[in-house]
Design an enzyme around this catalytic site. Structure first.
Site, short mmCIF file in Angstrom:
data_model
loop_
_atom_site.label_atom_id
_atom_site.label_comp_id
_atom_site.label_asym_id
_atom_site.label_seq_id
_atom_site.Cartn_x
_atom_site.Cartn_y
_atom_site.Cartn_z
N HIS A 24 7.08 -15.61 -17.80
CA HIS A 24 6.43 -14.34 -17.47
C HIS A 24 7.35 -13.51 -16.57
O HIS A 24 7.98 -14.06 -15.66
CB HIS A 24 5.10 -14.62 -16.75
CG HIS A 24 4.20 -13.44 -16.66
ND1 HIS A 24 3.10 -13.28 -17.46
CD2 HIS A 24 4.24 -12.35 -15.87
CE1 HIS A 24 2.48 -12.15 -17.16
NE2 HIS A 24 3.17 -11.56 -16.19
N HIS A 71 8.73 -11.98 -13.65
CA HIS A 71 8.37 -12.10 -12.24
C HIS A 71 9.63 -12.30 -11.41
O HIS A 71 10.71 -12.61 -11.92
CB HIS A 71 7.42 -13.28 -12.01
CG HIS A 71 8.08 -14.62 -12.13
ND1 HIS A 71 8.49 -15.16 -13.33
CD2 HIS A 71 8.44 -15.55 -11.18
CE1 HIS A 71 9.04 -16.35 -13.14
NE2 HIS A 71 9.04 -16.60 -11.86
#
Length: 353
Positions: A167, A169
């Site tokens: 993801h 990040h």
């Protein structure tokens, strides 16, 4: 920007940063979590004078989960994640498996978007600006913690770098000491100031680079260049045109222009190796002045430091990585296979049309 602070089930802080001022964030963390237990310890190397974080509890951290079990996606139905709400713009929360904790500092996770399949480079300018605002806010908040001396905002991108969650990040480390790399810079700044009767080393280097052949792009408020002694095959340093010590020092004009410049750099990185290549792995690292005392660095203050971002990839050519082998890992002497002038030329070639 609207900021909403809440707590996860185990007591860790979570903060929503929203583009809309009327967004309500009241979702509760429904997971049956035990309190977080960490064993982080800072040990100082007596020979090198640097510090090492010992954090054995990180052996149990989440490792390459499938996309439908990603802990950084929003919670949905019975699938509960680190983010209790069903959507978000930008979220920051305390890492459940921190390298630094308590008196040893603090580690936070920054989720750039709720879209699992996105990347920072694919964000819109408004979203990228929100991330910048979150970085700035966290720098301010963390700098006031008694155990914190330096705040480091960064992104690791790509499995080749060692990323275990796909993801989009980044992370923020709040160190209880001034990091070795920053200390080296500060010593050089102090020596240059003494040798020249007051000149600032960052200003000198930036002026020389702007006048040379390694500038990748330049705008009213930012300049990006490949440094003369680049350590990595493709390495770009991004500076505000006006020297400031940290993210808090940026004025509104620089903040407003940052998304366009930074997104362009990231998109060029993905085009370096040609069409059809997998996304370029990289590390993006903000260098900020320490918030602690600088007494050990004769004659300089925080204002002598220059905020900048260093962006680099470990990929040296298509399908090949730059490994830190004997000279680099054993003696910290880097050997770069790509001339910085050629790297800068290539990064100019792949500019957006």
């Amino acid at each position: 920007m609207k900021k909403t602070s809440t707590r996860l089930a185990d007591g860790r802080e979570l903060i929503y940063y929203d583009l809309s001022d009327d967004t309500v964030r009241d979702a509760a963390d429904r997971r049956p979590l035990d309190a977080t237990v960490t064993t982080s310890e800072i040990r100082r190397d007596p020979l090198l004078g640097d510090s090492v974080a010992i954090a054995s509890h990180r052996q149990g951290r989440t490792y390459h989960p499938p996309a439908d079990e990603c802990p950084l996606c929003p919670s949905e139905g019975d699938r509960l994640s680190e983010i209790p709400d069903s959507s978000y713009d930008v979220v920051v929360f305390e890492n459940r498996f921190p390298s630094l904790a308590g008196d040893s500092g603090r580690c936070e996770v920054v989720c750039f978007t709720s879209d699992h399949n996105a990347s920072f480079g694919s964000l819109g300018e408004e979203q990228a600006r929100l991330v910048l605002d979150a970085w700035t806010d966290r720098t301010s908040e963390l700098s006031h913690l008694p155990s914190v001396e330096q705040v480091f905002c960064f992104e690791n991108r790509g499995a080749e770098i060692g990323v275990t969650l796909q993801h989009p990040h980044g992370q923020i480390y709040a160190y209880p000491f001034t990091t070795p790399r920053t200390s080296l810079m500060l010593r050089q700044v102090a020596a240059h100031k003494e040798a020249t009767g007051g000149a600032n080393l960052f200003d000198t280097v930036l002026a020389e680079e702007r006048a040379g052949e390694r500038v990748v792009l330049e705008s009213d408020h930012w300049v990006a260049y490949v440094p003369y002694a680049a350590h990595w095959p493709y390495e770009v340093h991004l500076y505000p045109q006006r020297r400031v010590p940290d993210l808090l020092g940026l004025d509104e004009a620089a903040r407003a222009e940052f998304p366009r410049v930074y997104l362009e750099l990231l998109r060029r990185f993905d085009r370096i190796f040609g069409e059809g290549e997998p996304p370029t792995p990289y590390i993006a690292a903000w260098h900020q002045a320490p918030f602690g005392t600088l007494e050990e660095f004769d004659g300089i203050t925080r204002d002598d430091f220059a905020l900048h971002l260093e962006l680099f990839t470990i990929r040296r050519t298509s399908g090949k990585l730059k490994f830190l082998a004997g000279s680099e890992s054993g003696m910290n002497v880097f050997i770069n296979d790509v001339p910085p002038e050629r790297a800068a030329e290539r990064l100019r070639e792949v500019a957006s049309s």
